[in-house]
Enzyme design. Structure first.
Site, PDB file in Angstrom:
ATOM      1  N   CYS A  32      58.642   9.834  49.411  1.00 27.43           N
ATOM      2  CA  CYS A  32      59.495  10.441  48.389  1.00 27.43           C
ATOM      3  C   CYS A  32      60.568  11.264  49.104  1.00 27.43           C
ATOM      4  O   CYS A  32      60.689  11.196  50.325  1.00 27.43           O
ATOM      5  CB  CYS A  32      58.679  11.282  47.397  1.00 27.43           C
ATOM      6  SG  CYS A  32      57.914  12.776  48.074  1.00 27.43           S
ATOM      7  N   ASN A  68      58.432  14.842  50.601  1.00 30.95           N
ATOM      8  CA  ASN A  68      57.054  14.700  51.074  1.00 30.95           C
ATOM      9  C   ASN A  68      56.202  15.938  50.783  1.00 30.95           C
ATOM     10  O   ASN A  68      55.312  16.285  51.541  1.00 30.95           O
ATOM     11  CB  ASN A  68      57.027  14.346  52.562  1.00 30.95           C
ATOM     12  CG  ASN A  68      55.676  13.849  53.050  1.00 30.95           C
ATOM     13  OD1 ASN A  68      55.309  14.120  54.190  1.00 30.95           O
ATOM     14  ND2 ASN A  68      54.927  13.133  52.249  1.00 30.95           N
ATOM     15  N   CYS A 128      55.601  16.560  47.062  1.00 32.05           N
ATOM     16  CA  CYS A 128      55.132  16.368  45.676  1.00 32.05           C
ATOM     17  C   CYS A 128      54.526  14.979  45.480  1.00 32.05           C
ATOM     18  O   CYS A 128      53.315  14.814  45.553  1.00 32.05           O
ATOM     19  CB  CYS A 128      56.274  16.588  44.673  1.00 32.05           C
ATOM     20  SG  CYS A 128      56.928  18.279  44.629  1.00 32.05           S
ATOM     21  N   ARG A 129      55.378  13.988  45.266  1.00 29.93           N
ATOM     22  CA  ARG A 129      54.897  12.665  44.868  1.00 29.93           C
ATOM     23  C   ARG A 129      54.167  11.917  45.976  1.00 29.93           C
ATOM     24  O   ARG A 129      53.062  11.402  45.757  1.00 29.93           O
ATOM     25  CB  ARG A 129      56.073  11.814  44.359  1.00 29.93           C
ATOM     26  CG  ARG A 129      56.711  12.395  43.113  1.00 29.93           C
ATOM     27  CD  ARG A 129      58.011  11.713  42.779  1.00 29.93           C
ATOM     28  NE  ARG A 129      59.044  12.083  43.747  1.00 29.93           N
ATOM     29  CZ  ARG A 129      60.269  11.584  43.773  1.00 29.93           C
ATOM     30  NH1 ARG A 129      60.622  10.656  42.892  1.00 29.93           N
ATOM     31  NH2 ARG A 129      61.145  11.993  44.664  1.00 29.93           N
ATOM     32  N   SER A 130      54.765  11.818  47.148  1.00 26.55           N
ATOM     33  CA  SER A 130      54.137  10.992  48.195  1.00 26.55           C
ATOM     34  C   SER A 130      52.817  11.558  48.714  1.00 26.55           C
ATOM     35  O   SER A 130      51.886  10.773  48.949  1.00 26.55           O
ATOM     36  CB  SER A 130      55.116  10.693  49.330  1.00 26.55           C
ATOM     37  OG  SER A 130      55.624  11.855  49.918  1.00 26.55           O
ATOM     38  N   ASP A 168      60.401  12.862  40.099  1.00 25.94           N
ATOM     39  CA  ASP A 168      60.120  14.043  40.906  1.00 25.94           C
ATOM     40  C   ASP A 168      59.731  15.210  39.982  1.00 25.94           C
ATOM     41  O   ASP A 168      60.513  15.608  39.124  1.00 25.94           O
ATOM     42  CB  ASP A 168      61.347  14.406  41.731  1.00 25.94           C
ATOM     43  CG  ASP A 168      61.070  15.443  42.795  1.00 25.94           C
ATOM     44  OD1 ASP A 168      60.017  16.105  42.755  1.00 25.94           O
ATOM     45  OD2 ASP A 168      61.923  15.588  43.698  1.00 25.94           O
TER      46      ASP A 168
END
Length: 172
Positions: free
Chosen positions: A27, A30, A32-34, A144
């Site tokens: 993301c 690196n 939050c999402r990933s 995000d």
């Protein structure tokens, strides 16, 4: 979990020799999402008893958060589902395009940036895809949650679970 590049090469060589697989979740920052996707997938392969067949990591298209822990809201979300992570943010490297079989990103901006970076790597082997392309609910983009609420992190978690389950089923 991030490893030094030399360790990645050794591990990738060993994984390839034993038929192992590798995936890098990406993301923007690196945090939050990933890292949520990485932790979810790690749990899925652990529960499936195939953790020794996978090399799993996550990274960022930017260098803004290098060395940082995941966002506390993401950590709280994972913890509420019985998942822990000690990941530290890192930026995607040129070597990642050679060391990972799959690079799964969260949105079109990540995809564009990864494809731009991949052009500087001759004969890269990674398959660059949207993680959302595996979503049975057809939600291609994993938004995000950084400027959102705890509920937005839960939405990311749920999307990651759906997508990672299908990705794992397709690659078992």
């Amino acid at each position: 979990m991030s490893y030094p590049i030399d360790w990645q090469r050794t591990l990738q060589s060993n994984m390839a020799a034993t038929g192992g697989k590798s995936v890098l979740f990406v993301c923007l920052g690196n945090i939050c999402r990933s890292p949520i996707a990485e932790a979810v997938f790690q749990k899925l392969v652990t529960d499936a008893g195939t953790v020794d067949k996978w090399f799993i990591d996550s990274g960022a298209t930017s260098d803004w958060n290098t060395g940082s822990s995941p966002d506390s809201r993401g950590l709280d979300c994972l913890k509420s589902h019985g998942i822990e992570t000690s990941h530290r943010a890192r930026q995607v490297t040129k070597e990642d395009f050679m060391n990972f079989e799959y690079i799964l990103c969260m949105d079109d901006s990540n995809m564009s940036e990864l494809k731009r970076k991949a052009k500087s790597v001759s004969n890269y082997s990674a398959k660059i895809e949207l993680l959302g392309s595996y979503d049975p609910q057809k939600q291609l983009i994993i938004k995000d949650p950084y400027y959102g609420s705890q509920e937005d992190f839960e939405t990311v978690y749920e999307q990651c679970v759906r997508c990672c389950k299908v990705f794992l089923e397709n690659n078992s």
